[in-house]
Design a protein around this motif. Structure first.
Motif, PDB file in Angstrom:
ATOM      1  N   SER A 286     122.096 -79.753  82.398  1.00  0.00           N
ATOM      2  CA  SER A 286     122.685 -80.768  81.329  1.00  0.00           C
ATOM      3  C   SER A 286     121.650 -80.932  80.175  1.00  0.00           C
ATOM      4  O   SER A 286     120.318 -80.468  80.178  1.00  0.00           O
ATOM      5  CB  SER A 286     122.507 -82.279  82.227  1.00  0.00           C
ATOM      6  OG  SER A 286     121.115 -82.598  82.514  1.00  0.00           O
ATOM      7  N   GLU A 287     121.897 -81.830  79.215  1.00  0.00           N
ATOM      8  CA  GLU A 287     121.099 -82.135  78.054  1.00  0.00           C
ATOM      9  C   GLU A 287     119.698 -82.595  78.469  1.00  0.00           C
ATOM     10  O   GLU A 287     118.842 -82.128  77.971  1.00  0.00           O
ATOM     11  CB  GLU A 287     121.847 -83.178  76.912  1.00  0.00           C
ATOM     12  CG  GLU A 287     122.880 -82.375  76.313  1.00  0.00           C
ATOM     13  CD  GLU A 287     123.591 -83.682  75.575  1.00  0.00           C
ATOM     14  OE1 GLU A 287     122.864 -84.449  75.143  1.00  0.00           O
ATOM     15  OE2 GLU A 287     124.871 -83.443  75.120  1.00  0.00           O
ATOM     16  N   LEU A 322     115.589 -69.340  76.907  1.00  0.00           N
ATOM     17  CA  LEU A 322     115.723 -70.048  75.784  1.00  0.00           C
ATOM     18  C   LEU A 322     116.870 -70.383  75.153  1.00  0.00           C
ATOM     19  O   LEU A 322     117.293 -71.507  74.859  1.00  0.00           O
ATOM     20  CB  LEU A 322     114.976 -69.192  74.818  1.00  0.00           C
ATOM     21  CG  LEU A 322     113.404 -69.097  74.804  1.00  0.00           C
ATOM     22  CD1 LEU A 322     112.753 -67.988  74.245  1.00  0.00           C
ATOM     23  CD2 LEU A 322     112.597 -70.423  74.625  1.00  0.00           C
ATOM     24  N   GLY A 323     117.976 -69.518  75.575  1.00  0.00           N
ATOM     25  CA  GLY A 323     119.637 -69.804  75.171  1.00  0.00           C
ATOM     26  C   GLY A 323     119.976 -70.907  76.031  1.00  0.00           C
ATOM     27  O   GLY A 323     120.477 -72.048  75.344  1.00  0.00           O
ATOM     28  N   GLN A 324     119.546 -71.321  77.152  1.00  0.00           N
ATOM     29  CA  GLN A 324     119.946 -72.471  78.098  1.00  0.00           C
ATOM     30  C   GLN A 324     119.304 -73.572  77.620  1.00  0.00           C
ATOM     31  O   GLN A 324     119.866 -74.709  77.607  1.00  0.00           O
ATOM     32  CB  GLN A 324     119.810 -72.159  79.550  1.00  0.00           C
ATOM     33  CG  GLN A 324     120.337 -70.808  80.224  1.00  0.00           C
ATOM     34  CD  GLN A 324     121.655 -70.822  80.299  1.00  0.00           C
ATOM     35  OE1 GLN A 324     122.346 -71.993  79.954  1.00  0.00           O
ATOM     36  NE2 GLN A 324     122.379 -69.954  79.646  1.00  0.00           N
ATOM     37  N   VAL A 325     118.046 -73.538  77.022  1.00  0.00           N
ATOM     38  CA  VAL A 325     117.309 -74.775  76.719  1.00  0.00           C
ATOM     39  C   VAL A 325     118.052 -75.220  75.351  1.00  0.00           C
ATOM     40  O   VAL A 325     118.216 -76.402  75.159  1.00  0.00           O
ATOM     41  CB  VAL A 325     115.816 -74.296  76.263  1.00  0.00           C
ATOM     42  CG1 VAL A 325     114.886 -75.525  75.795  1.00  0.00           C
ATOM     43  CG2 VAL A 325     115.180 -74.185  77.582  1.00  0.00           C
ATOM     44  N   GLY A 326     118.162 -74.248  74.386  1.00  0.00           N
ATOM     45  CA  GLY A 326     118.787 -74.664  73.223  1.00  0.00           C
ATOM     46  C   GLY A 326     120.162 -74.858  72.689  1.00  0.00           C
ATOM     47  O   GLY A 326     120.530 -75.063  71.714  1.00  0.00           O
ATOM     48  N   HIS A 328     122.364 -77.011  73.918  1.00  0.00           N
ATOM     49  CA  HIS A 328     123.163 -78.268  74.072  1.00  0.00           C
ATOM     50  C   HIS A 328     123.355 -79.038  72.976  1.00  0.00           C
ATOM     51  O   HIS A 328     124.373 -79.418  72.699  1.00  0.00           O
ATOM     52  CB  HIS A 328     122.273 -79.397  75.042  1.00  0.00           C
ATOM     53  CG  HIS A 328     121.983 -78.742  76.477  1.00  0.00           C
ATOM     54  ND1 HIS A 328     123.215 -78.790  77.259  1.00  0.00           N
ATOM     55  CD2 HIS A 328     121.080 -78.117  77.187  1.00  0.00           C
ATOM     56  CE1 HIS A 328     122.593 -77.793  78.417  1.00  0.00           C
ATOM     57  NE2 HIS A 328     121.386 -77.733  78.496  1.00  0.00           N
ATOM     58  N   THR A 329     122.354 -79.450  72.083  1.00  0.00           N
ATOM     59  CA  THR A 329     122.647 -80.277  70.955  1.00  0.00           C
ATOM     60  C   THR A 329     121.988 -79.733  69.678  1.00  0.00           C
ATOM     61  O   THR A 329     120.991 -78.953  70.123  1.00  0.00           O
ATOM     62  CB  THR A 329     122.319 -81.813  71.000  1.00  0.00           C
ATOM     63  OG1 THR A 329     120.897 -81.575  71.226  1.00  0.00           O
ATOM     64  CG2 THR A 329     122.791 -82.397  72.355  1.00  0.00           C
ATOM     65  N   LYS A 376     124.338 -74.320  67.542  1.00  0.00           N
ATOM     66  CA  LYS A 376     123.886 -75.842  67.760  1.00  0.00           C
ATOM     67  C   LYS A 376     122.803 -75.775  66.672  1.00  0.00           C
ATOM     68  O   LYS A 376     122.589 -77.122  66.377  1.00  0.00           O
ATOM     69  CB  LYS A 376     123.254 -76.139  68.929  1.00  0.00           C
ATOM     70  CG  LYS A 376     124.296 -76.420  70.227  1.00  0.00           C
ATOM     71  CD  LYS A 376     125.127 -77.638  69.984  1.00  0.00           C
ATOM     72  CE  LYS A 376     126.144 -77.870  71.000  1.00  0.00           C
ATOM     73  NZ  LYS A 376     127.658 -77.456  70.889  1.00  0.00           N
ATOM     74  N   CYS A 377     122.052 -75.055  66.164  1.00  0.00           N
ATOM     75  CA  CYS A 377     121.171 -75.147  65.241  1.00  0.00           C
ATOM     76  C   CYS A 377     121.336 -75.686  63.876  1.00  0.00           C
ATOM     77  O   CYS A 377     121.996 -75.307  63.126  1.00  0.00           O
ATOM     78  CB  CYS A 377     120.302 -73.949  65.041  1.00  0.00           C
ATOM     79  SG  CYS A 377     118.613 -74.267  64.159  1.00  0.00           S
TER      80      CYS A 377
END
Length: 453
Positions: A286-287, A322-326, A328-329, A376-377
């Motif tokens: 989740s976020e 890192l992909g999972q961290v980045g 979300h938003t 998302k960036c």
């Protein structure tokens, strides 16, 4: 080659006990050497003889016989099956009740080597009634016996949820959990491994492990001086975190994320791998959980793994995390982008594309991570350097982000011209009517005609 096997066999029935034991030991050492010799022991009809004399002999013989069974069973499922066929399991289980701890240890070792091959053999060990006795063995005072009994429970649990459930039903979790703080490193390795093998199968099993109050105790293992204790501790936390956001949240609340991040920062090589994966699983849920990884300063050590680790699979895991961290938003993506990860990921992706299929997996993970973050960036300074190097399949995601941000941000529009970004966009060859061409048109429409020209 000299026919020793056939000479040793009659010695197993010798009237002098020491000759029997020494003959068994010799057979065990031969069988231990490689699978051809182990097969010769099976073909020489030696196993039935060992099994039949197991019940009436003294403890020295029992240990030697159990050693032969373990030496034969370790090589392959077929050889382990031969041991099951000759009725050895029942005898080994009887040895688990022996008065002598050395006999129990030898029997437990043999049962573990049989169970580790596959779920059918593991089920045979369970059906012979070994599990409750192994749980008693981990409560014995001898450290060597505790170690091997925990290891055997781990080997039984690993194959399926049903087998793990059998171990749980025998009350193993509570006893294993108490030993997490034992000063013996080798015992801790086995205990953590057994708990991981139970927790990995399902949410219910993971919850049972957590209910044994392993947090925050297990976090001390991440600071242990023994590399395998660290690794197995991180693996246990990973196997719990992967199941649900609730379990991950519980780990975050116990300080688990910060502890794993410290651990990744302080070690090298494959010891890092379970910790990297654990952060990825937590962030994926989740976020808020992803934000917990960011706030605990999880991004810098993950970036360090990308740069420092020579092994592809560790780099790929770090890229995935890192992909999972980045993903979300925009806020999450920016946190990753600011750490200057994107050029490294892009370079990795370009590098893996060019080489053999060993890196296929690394390439897929890296591409997915890049895509997750790029989509998302909205932090343009981090995207700009990529415009010059990215291959077409990545380029469309980068140009896409510019086409989302530029129409609404006049400062970014000015910067985009002065840094040469707009010029670069004009050089991109896009198929007419493609998504990339649409993005380029959207960007060009933000500027007066003469500027574009």
């Amino acid at each position: 080659n000299s026919g020793v096997m056939s000479l040793l066999r009659p010695l197993l029935l010798d009237v002098v006990p020491t000759i029997q034991q020494t003959a068994a030991l010799a057979l065990g050492r031969l069988a231990n050497y490689n699978d051809d010799l182990a097969e010769a022991v099976v073909k020489g009809d030696i196993l039935p003889q060992l099994v039949c004399s197991l019940s009436e002999q003294n403890r020295f013989y029992k240990k030697a016989a159990a050693f032969v069974l373990r030496a034969v069973g370790k090589h392959s499922p077929q050889l382990a099956q031969a041991i099951v066929h000759c009725g050895a399991l029942e005898m080994l289980v009887i040895c688990l009740e022996d008065f002598d701890p050395g006999v129990k240890e030898a029997a437990s070792w043999a049962l573990g080597y049989i169970a580790r091959h596959n779920s059918e053999l593991s089920q045979a060990v369970v059906d012979a009634g070994a599990v409750p006795l192994l749980v008693l063995c981990i409560q014995e005072p001898e450290i060597a016996l505790k170690r091997i009994a925990a290891s055997t429970l781990s080997d039984i649990s690993k194959h399926s949820p049903e087998l793990a459930q059998t171990v749980v039903d025998a009350g193993a979790i509570a006893h294993l959990a108490q030993m997490i703080l034992n000063p013996d490193a080798k015992l801790k390795r086995q205990v953590l491994s057994a708990l991981s093998q139970i927790a990995k199968h399902s949410v219910d099993l993971a919850e049972l492990v957590v209910e044994a109050e392993i947090f925050p105790v297990v976090l001390t293992c991440l600071k242990d001086s023994d590399e395998y204790v660290k690794k197995n501790g991180a693996t246990l936390i990973r196997e719990i975190a992967k199941h649900t956001p609730e379990l991950s949240q519980l780990i975050v609340n116990a300080g688990g994320v910060a502890a794993v991040i410290d651990c990744i920062g302080n070690c090298r090589g494959t010891v890092r791998l379970p910790g990297i994966m654990m952060l990825g699983y937590v962030a994926a849920h989740s976020e808020n959980l992803s934000m917990a990884v960011i706030v605990s300063k999880g991004i810098p050590p993950l970036c360090a793994c990308l740069i420092e680790e020579p092994e592809d699979h560790i780099k790929a895991a770090a890229a995935w995390a890192l992909g999972q961290v980045g993903r979300h938003t925009p806020e999450h993506a920016r946190a990753v982008a600011v750490a200057n990860v994107l050029p490294t990921l892009l370079a990795m992706y370009m590098d893996t594309c060019s080489s053999e299929d060993l890196q296929m997996k690394a390439s897929i993970f890296t591409k997915r991570a890049l895509k997750n973050i790029l989509q998302k960036c909205t932090y343009l300074p981090a995207l700009e350097p990529l415009l010059h190097d990215a291959p077409p399949n990545i380029m469309k995601h980068i140009v896409g982000q510019f086409s989302k941000v530029l129409p609404h941000d006049s400062k970014a529009r000015r910067l985009f011209v002065t840094t040469g970004g707009l010029k670069k966009v004009q050089e991109i060859k896009a198929e007419p009517g493609s998504l990339l061409q649409e993005y380029i048109n959207t960007i060009n429409n933000c500027y007066p005609e003469e500027v574009v020209r």
